[in-house]
Design an enzyme around this catalytic site. Structure first.
Site, mmCIF file in Angstrom:
data_model
loop_
_atom_site.group_PDB
_atom_site.id
_atom_site.type_symbol
_atom_site.label_atom_id
_atom_site.label_comp_id
_atom_site.label_asym_id
_atom_site.label_seq_id
_atom_site.Cartn_x
_atom_site.Cartn_y
_atom_site.Cartn_z
ATOM 1 N N GLU A 177 40.677 -32.176 21.203
ATOM 2 C CA GLU A 177 40.165 -33.503 21.529
ATOM 3 C C GLU A 177 41.320 -34.389 22.007
ATOM 4 O OE1 GLU A 177 37.332 -36.921 19.491
ATOM 5 O OE2 GLU A 177 38.449 -35.592 18.164
ATOM 6 N N LYS B 97 30.806 -37.186 23.800
ATOM 7 C CA LYS B 97 30.640 -37.216 22.347
ATOM 8 C C LYS B 97 29.427 -38.057 21.978
ATOM 9 C CE LYS B 97 33.702 -37.892 18.349
ATOM 10 N NZ LYS B 97 35.101 -38.269 18.025
ATOM 11 N N CYS C 216 34.280 -33.104 17.664
ATOM 12 C CA CYS C 216 34.760 -33.680 16.417
ATOM 13 C C CYS C 216 33.630 -34.134 15.479
ATOM 14 C CB CYS C 216 35.732 -34.818 16.718
ATOM 15 S SG CYS C 216 36.782 -35.253 15.311
#
Length: 292
Positions: A48, A127, A169
């Protein structure tokens, strides 16, 4: 039943140390990705925010414009670097994630780009769940102060191998997205992520193993290396689990590359031994992967 993973695949997670100089970060990512390819990896994953320091304060400065696609080299040097690296490596490349600026809305996203071995863009994930946490006395971090959430789940088809589920994440904490990807035929779930020194020891490995055991697929988590001089201290510990939720390989906190060989027999054997896939009771609870 058709094989989820059409042929064996070597997966590499590149745990990178990235600093303030984007050009240096991109060049370094190339060096390490080519090292992974040299070792036989055909699916290479970067962490990331690999092209910049990690932190909401850095997103506006490092953000690149990806739309309309393909962007110019000036708009997105990272897009062009990743495309070139994938082609040079002759491997599929999950380009970790980069900060993205959507020019018309002026919104910022945390975005992952996936390139084919010819350098073509084959997948994009923004995301979807923003990392807004406040653990008193430990850590406060609010991505939503700068970022907007993406609005799509992402499954990427690697034609010679099969499908992977891709998320970033904090997305890993939401099991529905993983289950949808797995039930739509993904053989692996891939998460570029940067857990911190509080959530990393608590949940990093646990969440990887949980998503693997829930769905009987491989799971790969790729973290930045830890830099105690940076404003954000990543946990590191990039790891790969098998469909039985065993950790096949795990890094420590320093820069490194971890590898695992993935094969279809392992997926099928796991599902045959513990047949949750054929024992689900959709008469009692909904199938989250069913088309609405």
């Amino acid at each position: 039943m058709a094989a989820l993973l059409k042929q064996p695949l070597k997966l590499a997670l590149v745990q990178l140390a990235s600093g303030a100089d984007k050009a240096v970060n991109l060049a370094h990512a190339r060096t390490k990705a080519l090292e992974a390819a040299q070792a036989g990896a055909k699916l290479i994953v970067l962490p990331e925010c690999f092209n910049s320091p990690y932190g909401t304060q850095y997103f506006p400065k490092y953000a690149e414009t990806l739309l309309p696609s393909p962007p110019t080299e000036e708009q997105s040097p990272s897009y062009h670097a990743l495309s070139a690296i994938a082609a040079e490596a002759k491997a599929y490349l999950v380009g970790g994630s980069i900060p993205e600026l959507e020019p018309t809305t002026k919104k910022y996203f945390n975005t992952s780009l996936v390139f084919s071995p010819t350098g073509s863009l084959i997948g994009t994930h923004r995301k979807t769940h923003l990392f807004d946490i406040d653990i008193p006395g430990k850590i406060r971090f609010k991505e939503s102060e700068v970022l907007s959430p993406g609005n799509q789940l992402t499954i990427v088809d690697l034609p010679e191998y099969g499908k992977i589920g891709l998320a970033i994440c904090y997305d890993i904490r939401f099991p529905e997205a993983a289950m949808i990807a797995a039930r739509k035929g993904a053989f692996a779930l891939i998460y570029p992520g940067a857990f911190n020194m509080t959530t990393g020891p608590l949940h990093w490995s646990l969440l990887a193993r949980a998503r693997a055991v829930d769905n009987q697929v491989y799971v790969g988590l790729c973290s930045p290396a830890r830099d105690m001089d940076a404003t954000y201290h990543a946990w590191g510990h990039s790891l790969i689990t098998n469909p039985s939720a065993e950790v096949l390989v795990e890094a420590e906190d320093k820069e490194t590359i971890v590898y695992a060989d993935l094969d279809n027999d392992t997926v099928e054997g796991t599902r045959k031994a513990i047949p949750v896939y054929t024992q689900r009771r959709f008469d009692l609870y909904p199938d989250v992967s069913a088309e609405k």
